[in-house]
Motif scaffolding. Structure first.
Motif, PDB file in Angstrom:
ATOM      1  N   LEU A 143       0.821  -1.206   0.000  1.00 42.49           N
ATOM      2  CA  LEU A 143       0.000   0.000   0.000  1.00 42.49           C
ATOM      3  C   LEU A 143       0.860   1.263   0.000  1.00 42.49           C
ATOM      4  CD1 LEU A 143      -2.717  -1.255   2.488  1.00 42.49           C
ATOM      5  CD2 LEU A 143      -2.977  -0.928   0.026  1.00 42.49           C
ATOM      6  N   ALA A 144       1.972   1.239   0.717  1.00 41.22           N
ATOM      7  CA  ALA A 144       2.865   2.404   0.725  1.00 41.22           C
ATOM      8  C   ALA A 144       3.420   2.658  -0.678  1.00 41.22           C
ATOM      9  CB  ALA A 144       3.995   2.192   1.725  1.00 41.22           C
ATOM     10  N   ARG A 145       3.763   1.576  -1.400  1.00 39.45           N
ATOM     11  CA  ARG A 145       4.249   1.743  -2.780  1.00 39.45           C
ATOM     12  C   ARG A 145       3.171   2.342  -3.672  1.00 39.45           C
ATOM     13  NH1 ARG A 145       6.376  -3.306  -1.900  1.00 39.45           N
ATOM     14  NH2 ARG A 145       4.727  -4.291  -3.113  1.00 39.45           N
ATOM     15  N   GLN A 146       1.925   1.952  -3.460  1.00 35.49           N
ATOM     16  CA  GLN A 146       0.836   2.463  -4.286  1.00 35.49           C
ATOM     17  C   GLN A 146       0.498   3.914  -3.931  1.00 35.49           C
ATOM     18  OE1 GLN A 146      -0.657   0.961  -6.936  1.00 35.49           O
ATOM     19  NE2 GLN A 146       0.972  -0.538  -6.651  1.00 35.49           N
ATOM     20  N   LEU A 147       0.689   4.279  -2.681  1.00 33.02           N
ATOM     21  CA  LEU A 147       0.379   5.648  -2.250  1.00 33.02           C
ATOM     22  C   LEU A 147       1.491   6.644  -2.591  1.00 33.02           C
ATOM     23  CD1 LEU A 147      -1.206   4.869   1.220  1.00 33.02           C
ATOM     24  CD2 LEU A 147      -2.375   5.828  -0.763  1.00 33.02           C
ATOM     25  N   ALA A 148       2.706   6.164  -2.750  1.00 38.41           N
ATOM     26  CA  ALA A 148       3.855   7.056  -2.983  1.00 38.41           C
ATOM     27  C   ALA A 148       3.660   8.009  -4.162  1.00 38.41           C
ATOM     28  CB  ALA A 148       5.129   6.239  -3.141  1.00 38.41           C
ATOM     29  N   PRO A 149       3.176   7.565  -5.328  1.00 38.20           N
ATOM     30  CA  PRO A 149       3.014   8.517  -6.435  1.00 38.20           C
ATOM     31  C   PRO A 149       1.973   9.604  -6.149  1.00 38.20           C
ATOM     32  CG  PRO A 149       2.870   6.258  -7.236  1.00 38.20           C
ATOM     33  CD  PRO A 149       2.897   6.202  -5.745  1.00 38.20           C
ATOM     34  N   PRO A 156      -5.988   5.407  11.568  1.00 36.32           N
ATOM     35  CA  PRO A 156      -4.625   5.810  11.935  1.00 36.32           C
ATOM     36  C   PRO A 156      -3.556   5.024  11.170  1.00 36.32           C
ATOM     37  CG  PRO A 156      -5.970   5.624  13.903  1.00 36.32           C
ATOM     38  CD  PRO A 156      -6.797   5.109  12.759  1.00 36.32           C
ATOM     39  N   ALA A 157      -3.805   3.757  10.876  1.00 37.84           N
ATOM     40  CA  ALA A 157      -2.822   2.943  10.149  1.00 37.84           C
ATOM     41  C   ALA A 157      -2.602   3.493   8.737  1.00 37.84           C
ATOM     42  CB  ALA A 157      -3.289   1.491  10.083  1.00 37.84           C
ATOM     43  N   VAL A 158      -3.681   3.901   8.077  1.00 37.02           N
ATOM     44  CA  VAL A 158      -3.548   4.444   6.726  1.00 37.02           C
ATOM     45  C   VAL A 158      -2.964   5.846   6.777  1.00 37.02           C
ATOM     46  CG1 VAL A 158      -4.811   5.125   4.639  1.00 37.02           C
ATOM     47  CG2 VAL A 158      -5.343   2.967   5.781  1.00 37.02           C
ATOM     48  N   ARG A 159      -3.331   6.634   7.767  1.00 40.52           N
ATOM     49  CA  ARG A 159      -2.728   7.961   7.904  1.00 40.52           C
ATOM     50  C   ARG A 159      -1.219   7.855   8.097  1.00 40.52           C
ATOM     51  NH1 ARG A 159      -7.526   9.427  10.816  1.00 40.52           N
ATOM     52  NH2 ARG A 159      -6.454   9.109  12.798  1.00 40.52           N
ATOM     53  N   ALA A 160      -0.781   6.832   8.824  1.00 37.94           N
ATOM     54  CA  ALA A 160       0.664   6.596   8.998  1.00 37.94           C
ATOM     55  C   ALA A 160       1.308   6.263   7.661  1.00 37.94           C
ATOM     56  CB  ALA A 160       0.914   5.491  10.005  1.00 37.94           C
ATOM     57  N   LEU A 161       0.614   5.478   6.835  1.00 43.88           N
ATOM     58  CA  LEU A 161       1.139   5.151   5.508  1.00 43.88           C
ATOM     59  C   LEU A 161       1.197   6.402   4.626  1.00 43.88           C
ATOM     60  CD1 LEU A 161      -0.562   1.768   4.586  1.00 43.88           C
ATOM     61  CD2 LEU A 161       1.817   2.174   5.200  1.00 43.88           C
ATOM     62  N   VAL A 162       0.184   7.231   4.717  1.00 44.99           N
ATOM     63  CA  VAL A 162       0.162   8.447   3.907  1.00 44.99           C
ATOM     64  C   VAL A 162       1.301   9.355   4.330  1.00 44.99           C
ATOM     65  CG1 VAL A 162      -1.131  10.579   3.456  1.00 44.99           C
ATOM     66  CG2 VAL A 162      -2.282   8.360   3.361  1.00 44.99           C
ATOM     67  N   GLY A 163       1.540   9.454   5.607  1.00 41.41           N
ATOM     68  CA  GLY A 163       2.643  10.280   6.089  1.00 41.41           C
ATOM     69  C   GLY A 163       3.996   9.726   5.702  1.00 41.41           C
ATOM     70  N   GLY A 164       4.089   8.391   5.596  1.00 46.08           N
ATOM     71  CA  GLY A 164       5.372   7.780   5.250  1.00 46.08           C
ATOM     72  C   GLY A 164       5.444   7.248   3.846  1.00 46.08           C
ATOM     73  N   ALA A 165       4.470   7.611   2.995  1.00 47.07           N
ATOM     74  CA  ALA A 165       4.450   7.065   1.638  1.00 47.07           C
ATOM     75  C   ALA A 165       5.602   7.558   0.793  1.00 47.07           C
ATOM     76  CB  ALA A 165       3.125   7.413   0.959  1.00 47.07           C
ATOM     77  N   SER A 166       6.144   8.689   1.137  1.00 47.20           N
ATOM     78  CA  SER A 166       7.230   9.227   0.313  1.00 47.20           C
ATOM     79  C   SER A 166       8.571   8.588   0.648  1.00 47.20           C
ATOM     80  CB  SER A 166       7.321  10.737   0.502  1.00 47.20           C
ATOM     81  OG  SER A 166       7.554  11.047   1.856  1.00 47.20           O
ATOM     82  N   THR A 167       8.634   7.824   1.742  1.00 49.56           N
ATOM     83  CA  THR A 167       9.892   7.204   2.119  1.00 49.56           C
ATOM     84  C   THR A 167      10.087   5.887   1.429  1.00 49.56           C
ATOM     85  OG1 THR A 167       8.875   6.131   4.036  1.00 49.56           O
ATOM     86  CG2 THR A 167       9.935   8.280   4.387  1.00 49.56           C
TER      87      THR A 167
END
Length: 151
Positions: free
Chosen positions: A114-120, A140-151
């Protein structure tokens, strides 16, 4: 009282029958506990398999949406702040799918996917408009991914 002493005297048939009955009850209880334990383990495995299948079905629906609208799967260049309503809806659907998947199966493998899909989509997700609407509605789990999607 003397009759009772004779009936339950050690070595008498009634005394031996009571001992056998006690062991039979203990063995029956042990077997029932084993049976319930086996049923519980089987049910846990079935539940795990069912949740995994449901998570994959949610992901499959999102992938079908991305294949139907490949122009939305990648954010439009330079329009993070003024994204089209169709693109915003697509990203909202991605976040909803991520919420469902992580509710069903919160594994590190799913988080990485999901983090790879959110990164773009990070430039759009970082906008105040997206943070106030679609990101605010996420778990909160998805918000954490959104915050860390660029990493």
């Amino acid at each position: 009282m003397q009759l009772m002493t004779v009936i339950l005297a050690p070595g008498s048939l009634n005394h031996i029958a009571n001992i056998v009955k006690g062991y039979a009850i203990a063995i029956g209880i042990a077997f029932a506990m084993w049976f319930v334990w086996q049923w519980w383990r089987t049910r846990q495995r079935e539940t795990e398999i069912e949740r995994s299948a449901r998570a994959r079905a949610v992901w499959s629906r999102h992938l079908a949406l991305a294949l139907q609208h490949p122009e939305l799967a990648e954010p439009p260049a330079g329009t993070a702040g003024a994204a089209s309503p169709r693109y915003q809806t697509f990203v909202a659907a991605l976040l909803t799918a991520a919420d469902e998947i992580l509710a069903l199966e919160p594994t590190e493998a799913w988080r990485a996917t999901l983090a790879r899909q959110l990164a773009p989509h990070q430039p759009y997700l970082a906008t105040p408009q997206a943070r106030a609407t679609v990101v605010a509605d996420c778990s909160p789990a998805v918000r954490a991914l959104v915050g860390g999607a660029s990493t």
